[in-house]
Design an enzyme around this catalytic site. Structure first.
Site, PDB file in Angstrom:
ATOM      1  N   HIS A  46       0.830  -1.199   0.000  1.00 54.84           N
ATOM      2  CA  HIS A  46       0.000   0.000   0.000  1.00 54.84           C
ATOM      3  C   HIS A  46       0.868   1.255   0.000  1.00 54.84           C
ATOM      4  O   HIS A  46       0.561   2.244  -0.679  1.00 54.84           O
ATOM      5  CB  HIS A  46      -0.913  -0.034   1.228  1.00 54.84           C
ATOM      6  CG  HIS A  46      -1.731   1.199   1.427  1.00 54.84           C
ATOM      7  ND1 HIS A  46      -1.402   2.165   2.351  1.00 54.84           N
ATOM      8  CD2 HIS A  46      -2.859   1.639   0.812  1.00 54.84           C
ATOM      9  CE1 HIS A  46      -2.299   3.118   2.311  1.00 54.84           C
ATOM     10  NE2 HIS A  46      -3.184   2.834   1.385  1.00 54.84           N
ATOM     11  N   GLU A  49       2.214   1.898  -3.465  1.00 52.26           N
ATOM     12  CA  GLU A  49       1.155   2.483  -4.310  1.00 52.26           C
ATOM     13  C   GLU A  49       1.114   3.995  -4.150  1.00 52.26           C
ATOM     14  O   GLU A  49       0.964   4.743  -5.125  1.00 52.26           O
ATOM     15  CB  GLU A  49      -0.189   1.868  -3.936  1.00 52.26           C
ATOM     16  CG  GLU A  49      -1.386   2.456  -4.667  1.00 52.26           C
ATOM     17  CD  GLU A  49      -2.574   2.691  -3.755  1.00 52.26           C
ATOM     18  OE1 GLU A  49      -3.155   3.799  -3.801  1.00 52.26           O
ATOM     19  OE2 GLU A  49      -2.929   1.777  -2.999  1.00 52.26           O
ATOM     20  N   HIS A  50       1.256   4.468  -2.918  1.00 54.43           N
ATOM     21  CA  HIS A  50       1.261   5.913  -2.656  1.00 54.43           C
ATOM     22  C   HIS A  50       2.526   6.586  -3.170  1.00 54.43           C
ATOM     23  O   HIS A  50       2.482   7.627  -3.823  1.00 54.43           O
ATOM     24  CB  HIS A  50       1.133   6.172  -1.149  1.00 54.43           C
ATOM     25  CG  HIS A  50      -0.252   6.061  -0.630  1.00 54.43           C
ATOM     26  ND1 HIS A  50      -0.831   7.009   0.183  1.00 54.43           N
ATOM     27  CD2 HIS A  50      -1.205   5.105  -0.803  1.00 54.43           C
ATOM     28  CE1 HIS A  50      -2.066   6.642   0.494  1.00 54.43           C
ATOM     29  NE2 HIS A  50      -2.309   5.487  -0.086  1.00 54.43           N
ATOM     30  N   GLU A 126      -4.317   7.733   8.078  1.00 55.60           N
ATOM     31  CA  GLU A 126      -5.298   6.827   7.468  1.00 55.60           C
ATOM     32  C   GLU A 126      -5.572   5.639   8.396  1.00 55.60           C
ATOM     33  O   GLU A 126      -6.716   5.193   8.540  1.00 55.60           O
ATOM     34  CB  GLU A 126      -4.761   6.339   6.116  1.00 55.60           C
ATOM     35  CG  GLU A 126      -5.789   5.645   5.246  1.00 55.60           C
ATOM     36  CD  GLU A 126      -5.243   5.253   3.882  1.00 55.60           C
ATOM     37  OE1 GLU A 126      -5.941   4.500   3.175  1.00 55.60           O
ATOM     38  OE2 GLU A 126      -4.121   5.668   3.530  1.00 55.60           O
TER      39      GLU A 126
END
Length: 423
Positions: A46, A49-50, A126
């Site tokens: 993840h 991906e950022h 998040e």
């Protein structure tokens, strides 16, 4: 017609030409997700991906997005447990720009240490946000229970402790293991010239080199479904309940039969659970069931949100409805209606290029095969009433698992000792 083209570096291009539209969707699907992480690197898929959107050797972070949005397109990405997808949707005349931007993101990222530190703060926020969401807590608690000891239990977003330890070397090492052409599918759906499409794929992704010396952390063993019950205490006016039965993986054709069972049980407003627990008894606002699948394993999950004082009666009503199915309280007409609803949702879901691209990419990446929509429709049409009843008895009669989130003081945990439905 869906077609497959393989580059010399083993990257796969799967595509479907749709002449009736003026758009094209392009996705890069990578076999990278929390399932392929170690405990210490949880959340790195993840994070990557950022971080890939933070700039390349050719473009700044702003330029990556601006070059697509300035031509009326869309660009984004998402991470799941078994894959990461970077995708672009543009007018068909800008197909090359989509390939250029996606290849730049994947092959030329800067991955600056200062950007990594900034992104840690963003992702930790998040994570904190997810801790305030009862449903997020519920499904993580359920995953921790049923996939205990398996990488499938790892949260996609990671944990604060593991995210804090991510650095440039860890990112590069993980990308060497997972971001290699044999782990990548380029999926395209929309209006394009086939020869031009193949040429673009060769030009922008053909030079992607394989990391021959990297050790692949492909967790190939099939996870084992665990049984039990867990209650997570959270001060709230409502309690969330999730009941999970062991189901089937995407590779298993029985998953379509289980979809029929799920649809009848809690798949919509006409389903048994909705009509009985919400409409007749007025005990919930939201109640449903759904099938969750991974490559080789899956679950049937029943969800309900209710007042803590009503948890016991809602739980009993769910089990009673399941008991009715096991006893054979089911008609051929119900099965046929469920089949039509499932076919409708599949066809509706493939009416734009983005959803078609996603379907192609996911199937090729995880199952390594092309699945035409008509093949799925034919499979559903062929399912007989007796086969559905066989799945009811196979799945719903086994011990299940339960996760609950709510005010623990108001919930009687003893009710969850009954986790086996019999006739």
């Amino acid at each position: 017609m869906i077609n497959l083209y393989k580059l010399d570096n083993n990257l796969r291009l799967v595509y479907e030409k749709v002449d009736t539209v003026k758009t094209v969707s392009v996705g890069a699907w990578i076999l990278a997700g929390s399932r392929y992480e170690t405990k210490s690197e949880n959340g790195i898929s993840h994070f990557i991906e950022h971080i890939l959107f933070k700039g390349t050797k050719n473009r700044s972070s702003k330029e990556i997005v601006y070059e697509i949005e300035s031509i009326g397109g869309q660009i984004n990405a998402f991470t799941a447990k078994e894959y990461t997808c970077f995708y672009v949707r543009v007018l068909d005349e800008f197909l090359e720009k989509a390939f250029e931007i996606l290849s730049d993101l994947l092959l030329n990222p800067l991955i600056n240490p200062e950007d990594i530190e900034k992104e840690k703060t963003v992702i930790i926020e998040e994570i904190n946000m997810s801790k305030d969401d009862p449903e997020e807590i519920l499904y993580q608690a359920l995953n921790d229970l049923i996939w205990k000891g398996e990488t499938l239990s790892y949260p996609i977003i990671g944990k604060e402790s593991t995210v804090k330890r991510i650095d440039r070397n860890k990112i590069l090492n993980f990308m060497r293991k997972r971001y290699k052409p044999e782990n990548v599918v380029i999926s395209v759906a929309g209006n394009f010239d086939e020869a031009h499409l193949i040429d673009l794929c060769e030009r922008y992704f053909g030079s992607w080199e394989r990391y021959l010396k990297s050790k692949d952390t492909n967790n190939s063993s099939e996870p084992i479904f665990k049984r039990g019950a867990v209650i997570k205490s959270k001060k709230s006016d409502q309690a969330q309940i999730a009941i999970a039965f062991e189901g089937f993986g995407q590779e298993d054709e029985n998953v379509y039969k289980l979809l029929i069972v799920s649809n009848i049980l809690g798949g919509g407003m006409s389903s048994r659970l909705f009509q009985k627990v919400r409409e007749e008894l007025g005990l919930v606002y939201s109640i449903n069931s759904f099938v969750s699948t991974y490559k080789d394993v899956g679950t049937l999950i029943v969800y309900a949100g209710t007042s803590p004082k009503n948890v016991g009666v809602v739980y009993k009503e769910i089990l009673d409805q399941i008991k009715l199915l096991i006893r054979g309280n089911l008609t051929p007409d119900e099965v046929e209606v469920a089949k039509q609803q499932i076919k409708g949702s599949i066809i509706f879901g493939l009416e734009n290029t983005s959803s078609r691209m996603s379907n192609l990419g996911k199937n090729m990446l995880l199952l390594n095969r092309i699945i035409e929509m008509q093949e799925i429709i034919n499979m559903i049409n062929s399912i007989k009433f007796d086969q559905v009843m066989d799945i009811v008895r196979e799945v719903l009669t086994k011990e299940f698992s339960v996760a609950v989130v709510g005010n623990k003081k108001e919930i009687d945990s003893k009710i969850f000792e009954e986790r086996l439905v019999t006739e």
